[in-house]
Write a protein that holds these residues in place. Structure first.
Motif, PDB file in Angstrom:
ATOM      1  N   ASN A  41      13.797 -16.187   7.693  1.00 12.07           N
ATOM      2  CA  ASN A  41      14.792 -16.928   6.760  1.00 12.07           C
ATOM      3  C   ASN A  41      13.771 -18.178   6.676  1.00 12.07           C
ATOM      4  OD1 ASN A  41      13.975 -18.384   9.350  1.00 12.07           O
ATOM      5  ND2 ASN A  41      15.989 -18.716  10.177  1.00 12.07           N
ATOM      6  N   GLY A  42      12.446 -17.895   6.264  1.00 13.22           N
ATOM      7  CA  GLY A  42      11.697 -19.079   5.918  1.00 13.22           C
ATOM      8  C   GLY A  42      10.987 -19.693   6.887  1.00 13.22           C
ATOM      9  N   LEU A  43      11.519 -19.487   8.282  1.00 18.56           N
ATOM     10  CA  LEU A  43      10.570 -20.146   9.521  1.00 18.56           C
ATOM     11  C   LEU A  43      10.294 -19.160  10.328  1.00 18.56           C
ATOM     12  CD1 LEU A  43       9.736 -22.743  10.862  1.00 18.56           C
ATOM     13  CD2 LEU A  43      12.181 -22.983  11.865  1.00 18.56           C
ATOM     14  N   LEU A  44      11.751 -18.356  10.956  1.00 21.56           N
ATOM     15  CA  LEU A  44      11.355 -17.301  11.962  1.00 21.56           C
ATOM     16  C   LEU A  44      11.393 -16.014  11.197  1.00 21.56           C
ATOM     17  CD1 LEU A  44      14.202 -18.451  14.655  1.00 21.56           C
ATOM     18  CD2 LEU A  44      11.514 -18.823  14.678  1.00 21.56           C
ATOM     19  N   GLY A  45      10.881 -15.048  11.910  1.00 21.41           N
ATOM     20  CA  GLY A  45      10.778 -13.568  11.343  1.00 21.41           C
ATOM     21  C   GLY A  45      10.605 -12.461  12.220  1.00 21.41           C
ATOM     22  N   SER A 282      12.397 -14.834   2.555  1.00 20.57           N
ATOM     23  CA  SER A 282      12.220 -14.297   3.920  1.00 20.57           C
ATOM     24  C   SER A 282      10.915 -15.387   4.392  1.00 20.57           C
ATOM     25  CB  SER A 282      11.914 -13.058   4.175  1.00 20.57           C
ATOM     26  OG  SER A 282      12.788 -11.861   3.947  1.00 20.57           O
ATOM     27  N   ALA A 283      10.177 -15.509   3.293  1.00 23.37           N
ATOM     28  CA  ALA A 283       8.924 -16.228   3.716  1.00 23.37           C
ATOM     29  C   ALA A 283       9.265 -17.696   3.701  1.00 23.37           C
ATOM     30  CB  ALA A 283       7.698 -15.764   2.992  1.00 23.37           C
ATOM     31  N   ASP A 292       2.093 -19.448   3.707  1.00 22.81           N
ATOM     32  CA  ASP A 292       0.746 -19.452   3.955  1.00 22.81           C
ATOM     33  C   ASP A 292       0.598 -18.138   3.493  1.00 22.81           C
ATOM     34  OD1 ASP A 292       1.450 -18.061   6.053  1.00 22.81           O
ATOM     35  OD2 ASP A 292       0.866 -19.441   7.814  1.00 22.81           O
ATOM     36  N   LEU A 293      -0.489 -17.409   3.931  1.00 25.15           N
ATOM     37  CA  LEU A 293      -1.119 -16.243   3.751  1.00 25.15           C
ATOM     38  C   LEU A 293      -0.268 -15.082   4.467  1.00 25.15           C
ATOM     39  CD1 LEU A 293      -3.329 -17.567   2.282  1.00 25.15           C
ATOM     40  CD2 LEU A 293      -4.854 -15.757   2.884  1.00 25.15           C
ATOM     41  N   GLN A 294       0.519 -15.388   5.094  1.00 26.93           N
ATOM     42  CA  GLN A 294       1.171 -14.426   6.037  1.00 26.93           C
ATOM     43  C   GLN A 294       2.569 -14.272   6.052  1.00 26.93           C
ATOM     44  OE1 GLN A 294      -0.951 -14.052  10.381  1.00 26.93           O
ATOM     45  NE2 GLN A 294      -1.561 -16.083   9.662  1.00 26.93           N
ATOM     46  N   GLY A 295       3.508 -15.406   5.752  1.00 28.10           N
ATOM     47  CA  GLY A 295       4.725 -15.414   5.989  1.00 28.10           C
ATOM     48  C   GLY A 295       4.885 -15.178   7.294  1.00 28.10           C
ATOM     49  N   GLY A 598      -6.620  -8.570   6.565  1.00 31.23           N
ATOM     50  CA  GLY A 598      -5.451  -8.963   7.199  1.00 31.23           C
ATOM     51  C   GLY A 598      -4.458  -9.499   6.389  1.00 31.23           C
ATOM     52  N   PRO A 599      -3.245  -9.757   6.833  1.00 37.71           N
ATOM     53  CA  PRO A 599      -2.534  -9.599   5.735  1.00 37.71           C
ATOM     54  C   PRO A 599      -2.379 -10.923   4.823  1.00 37.71           C
ATOM     55  CG  PRO A 599      -1.489 -10.414   7.845  1.00 37.71           C
ATOM     56  CD  PRO A 599      -2.719  -9.796   8.202  1.00 37.71           C
ATOM     57  N   VAL A 600      -2.264 -10.765   3.499  1.00 37.28           N
ATOM     58  CA  VAL A 600      -2.344 -11.518   2.370  1.00 37.28           C
ATOM     59  C   VAL A 600      -1.161 -11.591   1.753  1.00 37.28           C
ATOM     60  CG1 VAL A 600      -4.711 -12.438   2.377  1.00 37.28           C
ATOM     61  CG2 VAL A 600      -4.218 -10.244   1.450  1.00 37.28           C
ATOM     62  N   ILE A 601      -0.298 -12.507   1.350  1.00 39.30           N
ATOM     63  CA  ILE A 601       1.122 -12.286   0.700  1.00 39.30           C
ATOM     64  C   ILE A 601       0.989 -12.329  -0.730  1.00 39.30           C
ATOM     65  CG2 ILE A 601       1.762 -14.719   0.590  1.00 39.30           C
ATOM     66  CD1 ILE A 601       4.387 -13.818   1.922  1.00 39.30           C
TER      67      ILE A 601
END
Length: 713
Positions: A41-45, A282-283, A292-295, A598-601
């Motif tokens: 939801n842009g904060l939690l995931g 979502s991010a 950031d790079l991960q969401g 690593g994750p990069v969005i």
């Protein structure tokens, strides 16, 4: 291992349509976040995937949880993004089947998990308007038992886990976290050395067919009140609030997806595009932290921060055409909020009128740039020598302004851009030929020998900034006292360094080794300063792109999105799509995430922008509708794509030909339109005028609220 292209096709074939897609399915869930199903939801995931042979995991993330130790050279450790942990769901017998679905319109994820005791469905929903994650375990078709436990991650910079990163000499650990229970609520409290901390709290309700878990995460940089706050939040979130929360959640996502649509004849690209739209919301949101790079989805990474020399710019690149200004505003607010740190980032002699940002930072945007005249930077990091990052970041701010035409946004943007360009002006001097150039060495991102004079990265960014300042000031009558300076420097700035192979990295520095970043080609894209309308530059553009792409060793995913966008600018849709095919086949993961160590969005979102640019572009003062549609895409349509001046554009292409275009002017103004409609018929609803020029260009002058309809004659 199954070929990724085949896997991706299988995913898409199994999907059901909702404006092109209702569900995104992963036939076989894997053991990494790249093979899981996610919500946010842009904060939690959440991210749901396999943990072991008889267990699943549901990762929990919160995007603003960064360590916040005092500013130091080790910001990637002292101010790093923190990974929270995961819920592990352990079964009594091995998992024999695990499939995943993301329901885009309703924004929930579901894993279907089979053992020899039956089938369990694990559903996650991150409520849009509440800081609540709903985790449900459906066990109607399950005869066994399971056990759910919270497994916290260590409160440490993820960068510590990578052998090739240079570690700080002194990195005192954060205090150990602790489990607790208060009434029906369980929690894990993680205090931070710098103050405050974060807590994951949850409670459960067991039913005959469904077990329900309510989860929240709270964070504060001071005191311990965040623990009580989270416990009370969960305790007071009753059934009535949950019912209202779910209804608001569905409405939010329905409205979000309705803001714009894109219909493609290619199932793979339709699914991919819709997933990126889902991923964006979502991010981040208008009232949430910038991406950031991960969401919200964390995994071991050497990149636990914001990266400001490409990644953030690419991540936000598709939001404007998608008519999602709420997503864009999270970045705008981050810049506005941290102007004081942007000032502290420049050397002290320039702080009175200059702003900058280095390569990476936490949410505070504290990231010093050390460039100054007559100062040796031999001991400085490459990121501290990057001059143009802030101005490029403000390119997104400028697009936001042009999409809104808001006076308030203008009043914030203009001084930011002016002071960012002031830093450049402090470093500019004239050469022996009387031309302005950057009088210190700067670093061209990602190029191993890129510390040089007059990098094309900085020249192209500087030139865009000067042009834009002049344009913005002319809106107010050209009254700024530096207006003449900007015009003089722009008119007498040195040419972009080039050689027989095209654009160089910098003066006296040819492009001689593989280079994933298109930092030396940004005058082509995204700034269009050198563009396909300039016939005398077409051969130079072709040589430059071909030479860059010919050295393949270190090309990465966004190398292909950048080149695809450049070919789209040239009108070569087939070439652009061929590059995007490589991206999907070689780099994009099963759930459309992307990784480099690593994750990069940013890369999948940059590909979303490239897809948009096949359908619509705006540069050189011209709106271009269907400028680069690949031959294999015969029927394409989009609605309410947003372009310069706040114009909303809808268009339809049938059997390889543009059938109709609709342009709604939200604020009034002039627009020039280029399309492949040979003999157009133009009608204006409301007040406005049009002129069809001999070259086929259509000049539109529309009042606020007027609509132009362009059809084949």
């Amino acid at each position: 291992m199954m070929n990724l292209r085949i896997l991706f096709l299988l995913v898409c074939i199994l999907c059901q349509p909702f404006g092109g897609s209702a569900q995104f399915r992963i036939p076989v869930l894997g053991h990494t976040i790249y093979e899981g199903v996610f919500t946010g939801n842009g904060l939690l995931g959440t991210m749901t995937y396999l943990a072991g042979k008889n267990s699943m995991r549901v990762d929990i993330g919160r995007t603003d949880i960064y360590d916040h130790r005092a500013n130091s050279a080790d910001k990637l450790f002292d101010q790093a993004r923190m990974s929270l942990g995961h819920f592990e769901i352990e079964f009594e017998s091995p998992i024999v089947q695990a499939q995943g679905e993301i329901h885009l319109k309703d924004a929930y994820a579901e894993a279907k998990v089979g053992t020899d005791q039956g089938m369990v469905r694990i559903r996650t929903i991150t409520l849009s308007n509440d800081n609540i994650i709903l985790l449900e375990v459906f066990k109607k078709d399950f005869n066994g038992n399971y056990h759910l436990t919270w497994k916290p991650d260590e409160a440490i910079s993820p960068r510590m886990g990578f052998s090739y990163t240079q570690k700080p000499k002194n990195y005192p650990t954060n205090p150990k976290g602790s489990f607790g229970t208060q009434g029906e609520t369980k929690y894990f409290d993680q205090p931070l050395l710098a103050g405050g901390g974060y807590v994951t709290a949850y409670c459960s309700r067991s039913g005959k067919e469904v077990d329900t878990y309510l989860i929240t995460v709270d964070y504060n940089q001071r005191g311990t009140a965040y623990v009580k706050k989270a416990i009370n939040y969960i305790r007071n979130f009753n059934k009535q609030k949950l019912t209202k929360g779910l209804a608001a959640h569905r409405k939010w996502w329905t409205d979000y997806f309705a803001a714009s649509t894109l219909e493609l004849p290619d199932t793979v690209y339709q699914q991919f595009y819709d997933m990126q739209l889902y991923k964006l919301a979502s991010a981040t949101r208008s009232d949430k932290p910038a991406m950031d790079l991960q969401g919200p989805w964390t995994s071991p990474t050497p990149w636990p921060a914001y990266w400001l020399n490409l990644n953030m710019q690419l991540a936000y690149s598709p939001v404007f055409k998608a008519n999602q200004l709420g997503i864009a505003s999270s970045l705008i607010q981050m810049i506005d909020r941290n102007k004081d740190n942007l000032r502290q980032n420049v050397p002290e002699p320039y702080r009175y009128n200059s702003l900058a940002v280095g390569r990476s930072s936490g949410p505070s945007l504290w990231s010093p740039v050390l460039l100054a005249k007559n100062v040796s930077l031999d001991a400085a990091s490459d990121g501290e020598k990057e001059l143009g990052n802030l101005v490029w970041l403000l390119h997104s701010y400028y697009q936001y302004y042009r999409a809104t035409l808001s006076q308030e946004v203008y009043d914030r943007l203009f001084p930011l851009l002016k002071e960012a360009i002031n830093y450049h002006l402090h470093l500019v001097e004239k050469n022996q030929a009387g031309k302005y150039h950057i009088g210190v060495k700067t670093y061209s991102p990602e190029y191993s020998k890129g510390y040089a004079y007059d990098t094309n990265y900085d020249l192209s960014i500087f030139k865009w900034g000067l042009k834009t300042l002049i344009e913005l000031d002319q809106e107010r009558g050209g009254k700024d006292k530096l207006h003449a300076v900007w015009k003089d420097v722009l008119a007498n700035l040195i040419d972009y360094p080039q050689d027989v192979d095209g654009f160089m990295i910098a003066k006296d520095l040819p492009y001689g080794e593989s280079h994933r970043h298109y930092s030396h080609l940004m005058m082509i894209y995204p700034f269009y300063d050198i563009n396909w309308d300039q016939v005398t530059n077409q051969a130079l553009i072709e040589r430059s792109i071909a030479h860059w792409q010919s050295k393949k060793q270190w090309l990465q995913g966004y190398s292909f999105t950048g080149a695809a966008s450049m070919y789209a600018m040239m009108g070569r849709g087939d070439s652009a799509l061929a590059l995007l095919d490589v991206l999907l086949q070689k780099y994009i993961k099963a759930n459309t995430l992307y990784a480099e160590s690593g994750p990069v969005i940013e890369t999948p979102l940059a590909a979303m922008a490239s897809i948009q640019e096949l359908c619509m572009q705006y540069w050189n003062g011209v709106l271009r509708v269907f400028p680069a549609i690949p031959h294999r895409w015969k029927d394409v349509s989009f609605t309410n794509f947003l372009t310069d001046g706040g114009n909303l554009v809808s268009a339809e292409r049938k059997n390889g030909k543009t059938a109709n275009i609709r342009i709604k002017s939200q604020y009034g103004g002039r627009l020039r339109l280029k399309s492949d409609i040979g003999i157009p018929e133009v009608k204006i609803q409301g007040k406005g005028t049009f002129d069809i020029r001999k070259d086929g260009m259509i000049d539109l002058q529309l009042d606020k609220g007027a609509i132009a309809l362009i059809n084949t004659h």
